[in-house]
Design an enzyme around this catalytic site. Structure first.
Site, PDB file in Angstrom:
ATOM      1  N   LYS A  52       0.845  -1.210   0.000  1.00 22.77           N
ATOM      2  CA  LYS A  52       0.000   0.000   0.000  1.00 22.77           C
ATOM      3  C   LYS A  52       0.873   1.250   0.000  1.00 22.77           C
ATOM      4  O   LYS A  52       0.581   2.232  -0.684  1.00 22.77           O
ATOM      5  CB  LYS A  52      -0.928  -0.012   1.224  1.00 22.77           C
ATOM      6  CG  LYS A  52      -2.056  -1.040   1.098  1.00 22.77           C
ATOM      7  CD  LYS A  52      -2.789  -1.295   2.404  1.00 22.77           C
ATOM      8  CE  LYS A  52      -3.767  -2.451   2.247  1.00 22.77           C
ATOM      9  NZ  LYS A  52      -4.377  -2.892   3.513  1.00 22.77           N
ATOM     10  N   GLN A  96      -4.044  -1.569   9.762  1.00 24.91           N
ATOM     11  CA  GLN A  96      -4.054  -2.899   9.145  1.00 24.91           C
ATOM     12  C   GLN A  96      -4.692  -3.910  10.107  1.00 24.91           C
ATOM     13  O   GLN A  96      -4.257  -4.046  11.243  1.00 24.91           O
ATOM     14  CB  GLN A  96      -2.622  -3.320   8.778  1.00 24.91           C
ATOM     15  CG  GLN A  96      -2.548  -4.649   8.046  1.00 24.91           C
ATOM     16  CD  GLN A  96      -3.217  -4.612   6.667  1.00 24.91           C
ATOM     17  OE1 GLN A  96      -3.111  -3.637   5.935  1.00 24.91           O
ATOM     18  NE2 GLN A  96      -3.933  -5.675   6.330  1.00 24.91           N
ATOM     19  N   ASP A 119     -10.938   3.171   4.485  1.00 27.31           N
ATOM     20  CA  ASP A 119     -11.416   1.795   4.279  1.00 27.31           C
ATOM     21  C   ASP A 119     -12.944   1.757   4.174  1.00 27.31           C
ATOM     22  O   ASP A 119     -13.517   0.801   3.649  1.00 27.31           O
ATOM     23  CB  ASP A 119     -11.007   0.913   5.476  1.00 27.31           C
ATOM     24  CG  ASP A 119      -9.700   0.160   5.240  1.00 27.31           C
ATOM     25  OD1 ASP A 119      -9.382  -0.113   4.072  1.00 27.31           O
ATOM     26  OD2 ASP A 119      -9.024  -0.164   6.233  1.00 27.31           O
TER      27      ASP A 119
END
Ligand code: NDP
Length: 295
Positions: A52, A96, A119
């Site tokens: 990422k 994460q 997200d």
């Protein structure tokens, strides 16, 4: 001839589209910034985070890399998230998952400022999505919609079977597909581990999306001729003594019947990564009040 939907190519188009928006932001002195927080020594999580960050750097998004000791107390993570929420230079925050067992994923998601929740998992953002007013479309479902669009698959009026009802893939995708909106207006069946006669449901569908986490569960016998198959699954298996990646769809048998199908790797995976960049640029544009064209 089955159309193999090339996720790498579609993701590359998304990134190209973002570069103009990033230039617009840059001209106003804004560098979109994504903070990634890793509190794990799981090699897969480490790899995801470093991919990422690399993606960000490639398109001109600044990646702020924060690593916490997995043994650290929960407060350390929550204080980190609070600091990032308050930092005007940070536009998006990605913690994460999963976090260590002594911390609940749910509490972490709730701690993130919804405006920086790239997200799209914060309950406020989930609610907005269900109500048809999404703030951020979660990356994997958004990527699936983009792949369907790129493959000229009309969702309006289509029967779509989603196998999997997780909060990160199945449920948000179902909610997006039933909206009265572009990429919506589908009739959606959401299947899961308690679904009876799964094959009956998938054979009835014009589009099957597999997000199960069971290697090659959906095979050619479970789909009808002309079905569009989107394989979200990523499973590492041993084949002929070698470790390899396979999806939740048995690609070879499904390809014989599908009109279009995504491969694994090279299908949904690159799109999930591209849509995270999209959400970060969107967040920067809103927070800095610099309109950009993200169509
Ligand atoms: P989860 O484990 O959270 O959810 C799996 C879902 O599949 C559950 O709803 C479960 O049902 C259902 N399920 C499990 N077994 C069966 C079965 N035999 N028949 C029907 N349904 C079943 O997984 P995720 O949604 O997080 O991920 C799914 C897959 O997608 C994984 O392979 C993951 O690695 C991959 N993934 C890939 C991404 C990408 O970018 N390519 C991004 C995110 C995930 P129940 O609810 O009843 O338990």
């Amino acid at each position: 001839m089955t159309h193999i939907i090339d996720g790498n190519a579609v993701a590359s188009d998304v990134r190209d589209g973002l570069s103009t928006a990033i230039e617009t932001l840059d001209a106003e002195g804004v560098t979109p910034t994504l903070a990634t927080v890793l509190m794990s020594d799981d090699p897969a999580s480490e790899t995801y985070v470093s991919m990422k960050q690399r993606d960000c750097e490639e398109v001109g998004i600044e990646a702020l890399d924060i690593e916490l000791d997995p043994e650290a107390p929960a407060d350390e993570l929550f204080e980190t998230v609070e600091d990032l929420n308050a930092d005007p230079n940070v536009n998006g925050i990605l913690v994460q998952m999963p976090v260590p067992d002594h911390i609940a994923d749910r509490d972490v998601i709730r701690a993130i400022d919804p405006a920086k929740d790239v997200d799209g998992f914060h309950p406020e953002n989930v609610g907005r999505l269900v109500a048809g007013d999404p703030v951020f479309k979660p990356c994997t479902p958004h990527g699936v919609l983009e792949l369907l669009d790129a493959a000229d698959v009309e969702t309006e009026g289509a029967d779509i079977a989603i196998v999997g009802r997780s909060n990160i893939v199945g449920k948000p995708l179902a909610n997006l597909l039933v909206q009265k909106a572009d990429y919506g207006n589908a009739t959606v069946t959401v299947c899961h581990s308690r679904t009876e006669n799964l094959a009956e449901k998938t054979r009835r569908a014009d589009v099957v999306v597999a997000a199960v986490g069971v290697p090659e569960l959906i095979d050619g016998s479970m789909i009808s001729d002309g079905t569009v198959v989107i394989d979200v699954g990523v499973n590492r298996v041993e084949r002929d003594g070698e470790s390899t990646l396979v999806g939740d769809v048995d690609f070879e048998s499904a390809k014989e019947k599908a009109s279009a199908i995504t491969p694994v790797p090279g299908g949904v995976g690159p799109m999930t990564r591209a849509m995270l960049l999209y959400n970060t640029v969107t967040a920067a544009s809103r927070q800095e009040d610099v309109p950009v064209d993200l169509s």
